[in-house]
Design an enzyme around this catalytic site. Sequence first.
Site, PDB file in Angstrom:
ATOM      1  N   ARG A 150      -6.166 -61.987  68.994  1.00 55.61           N
ATOM      2  CA  ARG A 150      -7.087 -62.300  70.089  1.00 55.61           C
ATOM      3  C   ARG A 150      -7.959 -61.100  70.442  1.00 55.61           C
ATOM      4  O   ARG A 150      -9.047 -61.249  70.936  1.00 55.61           O
ATOM      5  CB  ARG A 150      -6.302 -62.746  71.326  1.00 55.61           C
ATOM      6  CG  ARG A 150      -5.849 -64.186  71.239  1.00 55.61           C
ATOM      7  CD  ARG A 150      -4.721 -64.486  72.190  1.00 55.61           C
ATOM      8  NE  ARG A 150      -3.522 -63.773  71.790  1.00 55.61           N
ATOM      9  CZ  ARG A 150      -2.300 -64.093  72.183  1.00 55.61           C
ATOM     10  NH1 ARG A 150      -2.131 -65.080  73.024  1.00 55.61           N
ATOM     11  NH2 ARG A 150      -1.267 -63.418  71.758  1.00 55.61           N
ATOM     12  N   HIS A 194      -2.735 -71.260  68.618  1.00 51.82           N
ATOM     13  CA  HIS A 194      -1.821 -71.304  67.462  1.00 51.82           C
ATOM     14  C   HIS A 194      -2.320 -72.300  66.413  1.00 51.82           C
ATOM     15  O   HIS A 194      -2.336 -72.008  65.221  1.00 51.82           O
ATOM     16  CB  HIS A 194      -0.427 -71.791  67.883  1.00 51.82           C
ATOM     17  CG  HIS A 194       0.364 -70.864  68.747  1.00 51.82           C
ATOM     18  ND1 HIS A 194       0.905 -71.268  69.949  1.00 51.82           N
ATOM     19  CD2 HIS A 194       0.749 -69.580  68.587  1.00 51.82           C
ATOM     20  CE1 HIS A 194       1.596 -70.261  70.481  1.00 51.82           C
ATOM     21  NE2 HIS A 194       1.511 -69.219  69.675  1.00 51.82           N
TER      22      HIS A 194
HETATM   23  N1  COD Z   1      -5.833 -66.995  69.185  1.00 53.56           N
HETATM   24  C1  COD Z   1      -5.428 -66.408  68.044  1.00 53.56           C
HETATM   25  N2  COD Z   1      -4.131 -66.127  67.744  1.00 53.56           N
HETATM   26  C2  COD Z   1      -3.216 -66.486  68.648  1.00 53.56           C
HETATM   27  C3  COD Z   1      -3.545 -67.107  69.863  1.00 53.56           C
HETATM   28  C4  COD Z   1      -4.935 -67.354  70.126  1.00 53.56           C
HETATM   29  N3  COD Z   1      -5.333 -67.904  71.269  1.00 53.56           N
HETATM   30  N4  COD Z   1      -2.409 -67.322  70.560  1.00 53.56           N
HETATM   31  C5  COD Z   1      -1.410 -66.852  69.808  1.00 53.56           C
HETATM   32  N5  COD Z   1      -1.887 -66.344  68.657  1.00 53.56           N
HETATM   33  C6  COD Z   1      -1.135 -65.713  67.587  1.00 53.56           C
HETATM   34  C7  COD Z   1      -0.450 -64.435  68.075  1.00 53.56           C
HETATM   35  O1  COD Z   1      -1.307 -63.341  68.000  1.00 53.56           O
HETATM   36  C8  COD Z   1       0.676 -64.351  67.091  1.00 53.56           C
HETATM   37  O2  COD Z   1       0.222 -63.787  65.881  1.00 53.56           O
HETATM   38  C9  COD Z   1       1.041 -65.809  66.810  1.00 53.56           C
HETATM   39  O3  COD Z   1      -0.079 -66.563  67.228  1.00 53.56           O
HETATM   40  C10 COD Z   1       2.300 -66.246  67.524  1.00 53.56           C
HETATM   41  O4  COD Z   1       2.198 -66.014  68.913  1.00 53.56           O
HETATM   42  P1  COD Z   1       3.484 -66.221  69.855  1.00 53.56           P
HETATM   43  O5  COD Z   1       3.185 -65.596  71.154  1.00 53.56           O
HETATM   44  O6  COD Z   1       3.921 -67.643  69.823  1.00 53.56           O
HETATM   45  O7  COD Z   1       4.620 -65.440  69.079  1.00 53.56           O
HETATM   46  P2  COD Z   1       5.208 -63.966  69.252  1.00 53.56           P
HETATM   47  O8  COD Z   1       4.138 -62.932  69.287  1.00 53.56           O
HETATM   48  O9  COD Z   1       6.204 -63.977  70.360  1.00 53.56           O
HETATM   49  O10 COD Z   1       5.990 -63.843  67.843  1.00 53.56           O
HETATM   50  C11 COD Z   1       6.684 -62.686  67.527  1.00 53.56           C
HETATM   51  C12 COD Z   1       7.638 -62.960  66.350  1.00 53.56           C
HETATM   52  C13 COD Z   1       8.624 -64.072  66.692  1.00 53.56           C
HETATM   53  C14 COD Z   1       6.827 -63.342  65.124  1.00 53.56           C
HETATM   54  C15 COD Z   1       8.394 -61.606  66.139  1.00 53.56           C
HETATM   55  O11 COD Z   1       9.121 -61.273  67.298  1.00 53.56           O
HETATM   56  C16 COD Z   1       9.329 -61.685  64.925  1.00 53.56           C
HETATM   57  O12 COD Z   1       8.902 -61.510  63.786  1.00 53.56           O
HETATM   58  N6  COD Z   1      10.634 -61.982  65.187  1.00 53.56           N
HETATM   59  C17 COD Z   1      11.648 -62.125  64.155  1.00 53.56           C
HETATM   60  C18 COD Z   1      12.546 -60.881  64.112  1.00 53.56           C
HETATM   61  C19 COD Z   1      11.919 -59.788  63.276  1.00 53.56           C
HETATM   62  O13 COD Z   1      11.632 -59.926  62.089  1.00 53.56           O
HETATM   63  N7  COD Z   1      11.720 -58.626  63.920  1.00 53.56           N
HETATM   64  C20 COD Z   1      11.173 -57.447  63.292  1.00 53.56           C
HETATM   65  C21 COD Z   1       9.653 -57.468  63.308  1.00 53.56           C
HETATM   66  S1  COD Z   1       8.975 -56.043  62.486  1.00 53.56           S
END
Ligand code: COD
Length: 162
Positions: free
Chosen positions: A94, A18
């Site tokens: 990723r 992140h």
């Molecule tokens: N390398 C590169 N990128 C990374 C890595 C890594 N090692 N680890 C994580 N990431 C990126 C992920 O690909 C993602 O883009 C971001 O970091 C956040 O990751 P997470 O796992 O903390 O978060 P998620 O995927 O659970 O987040 C999802 C959201 C909360 C963004 C999504 O559910 C959302 O938008 N929710 C709000 C409600 C909404 O608008 N819903 C409709 C969506 S169309």
Amino acid sequence: PTRRCVCPGSFDPVTNGHLDVVERATTIFEEVVVAVLHNPAKQGTFPVEQRLELIRGSLPEDLAGRVRVEAFADRLLVDVCLEVDAGAVVKGLRGGTDFAYELPMARMNRHLTGVETVFLPGDPGLEHVSSSLVKEVHRYGGDVTGLVPAQVLEALRSLDRV
Ligand code: COD
């Protein structure tokens, strides 16, 4: 054109993957809003307030003026973007699985308000790093040093180990 982007996620907890994406977003956009949001598909582990503290405490100090970290409970990402006046969302990929998961969301978000999503290729050295794997490895006694910031290593110690 927009000066500001949103880096959204669950950040439960923040990882070096992140942080890499957030830091790289600051090389493209003048201001970055790190938005802790709810992913309906995930059950939370760390309280949202602690997730915010862990992100704030892990960001390089020189970025403090340009990166803001906030929680937005039960909100659509597109509404967060409107509220903070950000014209773009930045997400890290990723690999192909992330892309397949992110593409419909990026299209849906653009459909809703026109907000664009910018995908950054994840650092290959951090491709295996996710909050859920970090928690699982820690839970069963594995060492996640180097995959998460120091504060997160400390916070993980409060979780039960099997
Ligand atoms: N390398 C590169 N990128 C990374 C890595 C890594 N090692 N680890 C994580 N990431 C990126 C992920 O690909 C993602 O883009 C971001 O970091 C956040 O990751 P997470 O796992 O903390 O978060 P998620 O995927 O659970 O987040 C999802 C959201 C909360 C963004 C999504 O559910 C959302 O938008 N929710 C709000 C409600 C909404 O608008 N819903 C409709 C969506 S169309």
